[in-house]
Structure formats: structure tokens, C-alpha cells
Scaffold this active site. Structure first.
Site, short mmCIF file in Angstrom:
data_model
loop_
_atom_site.label_atom_id
_atom_site.label_comp_id
_atom_site.label_asym_id
_atom_site.label_seq_id
_atom_site.Cartn_x
_atom_site.Cartn_y
_atom_site.Cartn_z
N GLY A 69 0.79 -1.24 0.00
CA GLY A 69 0.00 0.00 0.00
C GLY A 69 0.81 1.28 0.00
O GLY A 69 0.25 2.37 0.04
N GLN A 70 2.15 1.18 -0.07
CA GLN A 70 2.93 2.41 -0.08
C GLN A 70 2.56 3.25 -1.29
O GLN A 70 2.20 2.71 -2.34
CB GLN A 70 4.44 2.11 -0.15
CG GLN A 70 5.00 1.48 1.10
CD GLN A 70 5.12 -0.03 0.95
OE1 GLN A 70 4.24 -0.66 0.37
NE2 GLN A 70 6.17 -0.59 1.46
N SER A 71 2.71 4.58 -1.17
CA SER A 71 2.25 5.46 -2.25
C SER A 71 2.92 5.12 -3.58
O SER A 71 2.30 5.21 -4.64
CB SER A 71 2.47 6.92 -1.89
OG SER A 71 3.79 7.11 -1.46
N LEU A 73 3.58 2.25 -4.67
CA LEU A 73 3.01 1.01 -5.24
C LEU A 73 1.56 1.18 -5.68
O LEU A 73 1.04 0.37 -6.45
CB LEU A 73 3.07 -0.12 -4.20
CG LEU A 73 4.47 -0.59 -3.78
CD1 LEU A 73 4.37 -1.61 -2.64
CD2 LEU A 73 5.21 -1.22 -4.95
#
Ligand code: G3D
Length: 202
Positions: A69-71, A73
Site C-alpha cells: 500500500g505504499q504510495s 506502489l
């Protein structure tokens, strides 16, 4: 009957359900999957790409796609939308400062045509960190902040002006990956919603 419906009906006959688990990084997605599988939840490393885990729930096989969920990704989330039966969106109940970002990202996903036939389950995770008497209110407040209607057929919710939600059914559920609170309820809801929807189309 459309081709997609035929494929989905075949899958349900084979008792397979595809679940896409999304949410901001650190919400607890990977921990939830591990907890459902009764694995050790004390050693979790960040999801850099995606994990697919299979969970047997009753007669059904749930293939759970846990996507980072990192920005950096998030632009890749769209690669996983196809053929999703249920979208599980995980929210960290303790990260109220991130709710605005969470809402923006959720609404982007809800706008995706390829997900519009899917069920939507919002898991408000980490409730073990919230005093018991405040848990219900916390879930209600997060539901309101995300602009989600009461659990129901969201197609009919004309008053929800926050998004173009056209999912068949939605549910917001408080849970904890650590204590396994409501995890079986979540799995039951996923299976029941998919079963009801696909058999209704017959
Ligand atoms: P993600 O896959 O959504 O990015 P992770 O999130 O599963 O990696 O979890 C992020 C952090 O939240 C982890 O802590 C994990 O232990 C914690 N966490 C996940 N679920 C719960 C829960 O139900 N309750 C509590 N209290 N914490 C939870 P660390 O410290 O490793 O970053």
C-alpha cells in the site's frame, strides 16, 4: 448472461473466490492474512509487491491478493482489479491522521469500472488498541469520515455524495489481526455475499 458472469459462476461452482486486499501501508493487511491462516504475526515485513495466500473457509477457497500500500506502489493496484469478487479495504483504526488520504485512495478505487461488480468489505483493524467501550463509536466515526453508507445495498444510496459507489453490497466491520476479533465474521460475509450475488443471477 455476460461472459464475466459465466466465468464467475464457474468459479463459484469450483468454490473459489478471489479477494483483493487493499488499503494504505501499515493498515495491517499482511498481518490480517497471516492471522486468518493462524501464522505467527510477530514477524511481518513490508509488502514490497504482492502476496497471494489461499485460505480454506468452509467449502470455499479464498485466494487473497495482498498488495503493498505504499504510495509508490498504489499506481500498480489497477493491475490486480480484474476478476476480483470481493474488495477488502483495510483501515488502521488508530491512524486518524491518515483518514483523509485513506478516503482519497478508497474513492479512486471505488471509481474503477473493473471493480464495480465486486462486494466491498471495509475492515477497521487494530481495534485491540481502542478501549472496548469506544470501539463501536470508532468504527461508526471512520465509516462516516470515509463517506460510506450503512451496511446495505450501496447501489441504492443516492444520498451518498462522496463517491460513485456502485458495489453490490458493502459492510464495515471492526476487527483485530492480533486478537482475531471478527475475522471469522469477515470470512463468512465474503463467502455469503459472493454466493448470494452469483446465485441470484441464475
Ligand atoms: P500492511 O500490510 O497493511 O502494510 P502490516 O501492514 O501487516 O505490515 O502491519 C503494519 C503494522 O501494524 C505492524 O507493526 C503490525 O504488527 C501492526 N498490526 C497489524 N495488525 C494489527 C492489529 O490488529 N493490532 C495491532 N495493535 N497492531 C497491528 P510493526 O510494529 O511491525 O510496524
Amino acid at each position: 448472461m455476460g461472459l464475466l458472469t459465466v466465468i464467475r459462476k464457474q468459479k463459484i461452482k469450483d468454490k473459489e473466490i478471489r479477494v483483493l486486499m487493499l488499503g494504505l501501508d501499515n493498515a495491517g493487511k499482511t498481518t490480517l492474512v497471516k492471522s486468518i491462516l493462524h501464522e505467527d504475526v510477530t514477524t511481518i515485513s513490508p509488502t514490497l509487491g504482492f502476496n497471494i495466500r489461499t485460505i480454506q473457509h468452509g467449502q470455499y477457497k479464498l485466494n487473497i491478493w495482498d498488495v503493498g500500500g505504499q504510495s509508490t506502489l498504489r499506481p500498480f493496484w489497477r493491475n490486480y482489479f480484474e476478476k476480483t469478487d470481493t474488495l477488502v479495504w483495510v483501515v488502521d483504526a488508530t491512524a486518524t491522521d491518515r483518514l483523509p488520504d485513506c478516503k482519497v485512495e478508497l474513492n479512486k478505487v471505488l471509481d474503477e469500472d473493473r471493480l464495480k461488480g465486486a462486494g466491498l468489505l471495509i475492515l477497521v483493524n487494530k481495534l485491540d488498541m481502542i478501549p472496548e467501550q469506544e470501539q463501536e463509536e470508532t468504527v461508526a466515526r471512520i465509516r462516516a469520515m470515509l463517506g460510506l453508507p450503512e451496511d446495505s445495498d450501496v447501489n441504492k444510496d443516492a444520498n451518498n455524495d462522496n463517491s460513485t459507489v456502485t458495489f453490490h453490497e458493502s459492510k464495515v466491520l471492526g476487527c483485530s489481526a492480533f486478537t482475531r476479533m471478527n475475522l471469522d465474521v469477515a470470512l463468512d460475509w465474503i463467502v455469503d455475499e459472493v454466493k448470494a450475488r452469483l446465485y441470484l443471477l441464475e
